[in-house]
Design a protein around this motif. Sequence first.
Motif, PDB file in Angstrom:
ATOM      1  N   ILE A 169      36.612  52.641  11.884  1.00  0.00           N
ATOM      2  CA  ILE A 169      36.676  51.442  11.042  1.00  0.00           C
ATOM      3  C   ILE A 169      35.269  50.896  10.873  1.00  0.00           C
ATOM      4  O   ILE A 169      34.616  50.495  11.851  1.00  0.00           O
ATOM      5  N   TYR A 170      34.812  50.880   9.641  1.00  0.00           N
ATOM      6  CA  TYR A 170      33.466  50.394   9.360  1.00  0.00           C
ATOM      7  C   TYR A 170      33.505  48.881   9.142  1.00  0.00           C
ATOM      8  O   TYR A 170      33.388  48.363   8.034  1.00  0.00           O
ATOM      9  N   GLN A 171      33.705  48.209  10.240  1.00  0.00           N
ATOM     10  CA  GLN A 171      33.782  46.755  10.271  1.00  0.00           C
ATOM     11  C   GLN A 171      33.634  46.341  11.732  1.00  0.00           C
ATOM     12  O   GLN A 171      33.773  47.171  12.641  1.00  0.00           O
ATOM     13  N   CYS A 172      33.343  45.068  11.968  1.00  0.00           N
ATOM     14  CA  CYS A 172      33.187  44.580  13.346  1.00  0.00           C
ATOM     15  C   CYS A 172      34.523  44.187  13.965  1.00  0.00           C
ATOM     16  O   CYS A 172      34.595  43.947  15.172  1.00  0.00           O
ATOM     17  N   TYR A 173      35.541  44.053  13.148  1.00  0.00           N
ATOM     18  CA  TYR A 173      36.893  43.794  13.646  1.00  0.00           C
ATOM     19  C   TYR A 173      37.875  44.432  12.681  1.00  0.00           C
ATOM     20  O   TYR A 173      37.493  44.931  11.612  1.00  0.00           O
ATOM     21  N   CYS A 174      39.137  44.449  13.041  1.00  0.00           N
ATOM     22  CA  CYS A 174      40.158  45.100  12.221  1.00  0.00           C
ATOM     23  C   CYS A 174      40.534  44.204  11.042  1.00  0.00           C
ATOM     24  O   CYS A 174      40.984  43.069  11.244  1.00  0.00           O
ATOM     25  N   ASP A 175      40.360  44.695   9.837  1.00  0.00           N
ATOM     26  CA  ASP A 175      40.813  43.972   8.653  1.00  0.00           C
ATOM     27  C   ASP A 175      41.572  44.938   7.747  1.00  0.00           C
ATOM     28  O   ASP A 175      41.535  46.154   7.940  1.00  0.00           O
ATOM     29  N   GLN A 176      42.280  44.393   6.788  1.00  0.00           N
ATOM     30  CA  GLN A 176      43.198  45.196   5.986  1.00  0.00           C
ATOM     31  C   GLN A 176      42.490  46.317   5.229  1.00  0.00           C
ATOM     32  O   GLN A 176      42.932  47.465   5.258  1.00  0.00           O
ATOM     33  N   HIS A 177      41.413  45.987   4.549  1.00  0.00           N
ATOM     34  CA  HIS A 177      40.729  46.993   3.735  1.00  0.00           C
ATOM     35  C   HIS A 177      40.221  48.145   4.586  1.00  0.00           C
ATOM     36  O   HIS A 177      40.396  49.319   4.234  1.00  0.00           O
ATOM     37  N   SER A 178      39.617  47.820   5.723  1.00  0.00           N
ATOM     38  CA  SER A 178      39.050  48.862   6.574  1.00  0.00           C
ATOM     39  C   SER A 178      40.133  49.749   7.167  1.00  0.00           C
ATOM     40  O   SER A 178      39.944  50.965   7.317  1.00  0.00           O
ATOM     41  N   ILE A 179      41.273  49.165   7.526  1.00  0.00           N
ATOM     42  CA  ILE A 179      42.365  49.957   8.104  1.00  0.00           C
ATOM     43  C   ILE A 179      43.006  50.841   7.041  1.00  0.00           C
ATOM     44  O   ILE A 179      43.289  52.024   7.285  1.00  0.00           O
ATOM     45  N   MET A 180      43.246  50.302   5.851  1.00  0.00           N
ATOM     46  CA  MET A 180      43.907  51.088   4.799  1.00  0.00           C
ATOM     47  C   MET A 180      43.109  52.327   4.421  1.00  0.00           C
ATOM     48  O   MET A 180      43.688  53.371   4.095  1.00  0.00           O
ATOM     49  N   THR A 181      41.795  52.230   4.461  1.00  0.00           N
ATOM     50  CA  THR A 181      40.975  53.384   4.090  1.00  0.00           C
ATOM     51  C   THR A 181      41.095  54.528   5.096  1.00  0.00           C
ATOM     52  O   THR A 181      40.621  55.636   4.829  1.00  0.00           O
ATOM     53  N   GLN A 182      41.716  54.265   6.250  1.00  0.00           N
ATOM     54  CA  GLN A 182      41.909  55.305   7.263  1.00  0.00           C
ATOM     55  C   GLN A 182      43.239  56.037   7.087  1.00  0.00           C
ATOM     56  O   GLN A 182      43.526  56.985   7.820  1.00  0.00           O
ATOM     57  N   ALA A 183      44.063  55.605   6.152  1.00  0.00           N
ATOM     58  CA  ALA A 183      45.378  56.228   5.954  1.00  0.00           C
ATOM     59  C   ALA A 183      45.235  57.605   5.312  1.00  0.00           C
ATOM     60  O   ALA A 183      44.367  57.826   4.452  1.00  0.00           O
TER      61      ALA A 183
END
Length: 326
Positions: A175-189
């Motif tokens: 996850i290319y973010q400092c915490y879990c957010d919707q956009h960053s998680i969805m891109t991992q699907a």
Amino acid sequence: MLHENRTTIKEFILVGFPTLHPDYYGLVAFIFCIVYFITVVGNSFLVVTFVLEPSLHKPMYIIMLSLALSDIGFATVALPKIISRYWFDDKFVSFNVCFLQMGLIHSFGTLNSYIMGIMALDRYMAICLPLRYPMLMKNHTMTILNGFAWILSMAPVSISSAYIYMLPYCGPNRIYQCYCDQHSIMTQACADYSYEIMISFTLAMLVLLIPLAFIVYTYVHIIITVSKISSSQSRWKTFSTCSTQICIISLYYLPRCTVYIFNMAGISMNQDTRITLILFYSLFPPLINPFIYCLRTKEIKLALARWFRMRNISKKFSIAAMPSMM
């Protein structure tokens, strides 16, 4: 849209700033630690001041109390993991915990949007309808409005989170973010998530743009009402009571809308720039809110002055009583 659940990953890796050199991890962790400390202490101070000072038990300060509690909640959900990521290189977060953090972060973001709408309503009633304000904006009315905002803030996040959670995740898990957010998680699907993006974007725009439209509407009426005041001194005094809120509202909405629109339009943005922009609009308002409201709110300054005066008097009496006790 339903997906066959082929989730195989058990945890995500929080990459944080992709191009940040490890030599600067300690400095970044220290900065975030200071931000967290100031945010929590400053907003806790507002909460304690409200509880202990009867003169602040008014509708406007109930809104401030709600905003302070929301800011404490957001900082506590987001910042400890960021600090741990850079101070101890603790970059792993379990699958379910990541979704829990995502839900809480977006809930607090939604809540802040609603609270700012309530704040605009309060200023509109106080300035445009001053005679009806005492009858309509009572303490229990404001408490109900803020309580409703806290409950309602969970609804859109729960819907979008449910759709995102049902996506299959089979790697990568970075996850290319400092915490879990919707956009960053969805891109991992590992499936087409365009439908989920549409759902998330629609809900995000609803919780952002509906309160924003209401805020713009109220402040247009406030500006028109203030411009009709004959005395320039009274006109400036009235407008200055709203200037702080306009500043905070701008810091909250403008960068946030920019990021959402860029995501939806598929416009590429440098990852470090995107992360910095998100952290700025997420962390800067909670950091400065206590200072702005303490410095710009007359009743809070009077309460603080009264406390310090009573403390000094108590200290003088204690010193004066010491010789008689010896």
